[in-house]
Write an enzyme that holds these catalytic residues in place. Structure first.
Site, PDB file in Angstrom:
ATOM      1  N   LYS A 135      47.534  46.418  42.179  1.00 46.41           N
ATOM      2  CA  LYS A 135      46.922  45.176  42.676  1.00 46.41           C
ATOM      3  C   LYS A 135      45.977  45.470  43.842  1.00 46.41           C
ATOM      4  CE  LYS A 135      47.938  41.838  45.780  1.00 46.41           C
ATOM      5  NZ  LYS A 135      48.821  41.063  46.641  1.00 46.41           N
ATOM      6  N   ASP A 153      48.615  38.784  41.343  1.00 52.10           N
ATOM      7  CA  ASP A 153      49.628  38.530  42.365  1.00 52.10           C
ATOM      8  C   ASP A 153      50.565  37.444  41.845  1.00 52.10           C
ATOM      9  OD1 ASP A 153      48.173  36.195  42.526  1.00 52.10           O
ATOM     10  OD2 ASP A 153      47.835  36.302  44.687  1.00 52.10           O
TER      11      ASP A 153
END
Length: 224
Positions: A135, A153
């Site tokens: 991420k 997320d």
């Protein structure tokens, strides 16, 4: 440099996902035409640090802490000379601050040792930094260097499942599903727009379905 695709086992998309994806994208483009990261940064290094700090923390808390942190440590060379206990006072109000201080000190040293103090525009190199992961690499490379990526997320994952764009819970597998459904050139926008919608409308505990422009076609998976 090429972003590495998610190494996920191919799985079937939810029924109707391919037809629903353009509706989702159109609604998000209308609602959030200028969607962008809410983390405040001026350089790739500042974005990397802010993204590492944002794990399990709000962007508001990160943005409140980083001005003083960046004034003290404006680049990797400056931060590489710091010990974790030097960094801790600047980020004490951010969750998991002790572990994050250790990661920041270590990643700054690695940036200096391996990359001349610069954030590399390479996926594997960013993932290898302490406190970074897929991420973080997606966020940094897309926002700092303009590479197409979808950083998943909690907000992006939640909305992907509620909108029946994915049934996956693993972020890498959600990312792979979204990559199949949306144009590559809109991946970065999609990431930011889904986050904004997740914060403002489709919240975790009390989604405002009655006020959502996607209510007519949203399957509302998991919403009671």
């Amino acid at each position: 440099m090429t972003l590495k695709p998610s190494r996920s086992t191919p799985a079937r998309l939810p029924a109707g996902a391919r037809a629903r994806a353009p509706q989702v994208l159109g609604a998000l483009e209308t609602l959030y035409p200028d969607a962008r990261t809410e983390l405040e940064f001026r350089t790739p290094f500042e974005l990397l640090v802010a993204t590492v700090l944002s794990a399990q923390a709000t962007d508001v808390s990160v943005n409140a802490a980083t001005p003083a942190l960046f004034a003290a440590y404006p680049d990797a060379h400056a931060m590489s000379a710091a010990q974790p206990e030097d960094i801790e006072p600047f980020i004490r109000r951010i969750g998991l601050f002790r572990g994050k201080a250790r990661n920041l000190a270590a990643l700054a040293r690695l940036l200096v040792e391996r990359h001349g103090g610069e954030v590399p525009n390479d996926f594997g190199a960013v993932v290898a930094l302490p406190g970074a992961g897929r991420k973080t690499a997606n966020v940094v490379l897309s926002n700092a260097f303009g590479y197409p990526a979808i950083a998943v997320d909690t907000h992006v994952g939640r909305l992907a499942r509620r909108l029946a764009l994915s049934v996956q819970t693993n972020p890498d597998k959600v990312e792979a599903d979204l990559q199949k459904l949306f144009p590559r050139g809109r991946w970065v926008f999609l990431h930011h727009a889904l986050i904004l919608h997740g914060r403002r409308v489709c919240t975790a505990r009390a989604p405002a379905c009655g006020a959502c422009v996607m209510a007519a076609f949203c399957p509302k998976v998991g919403v009671e």
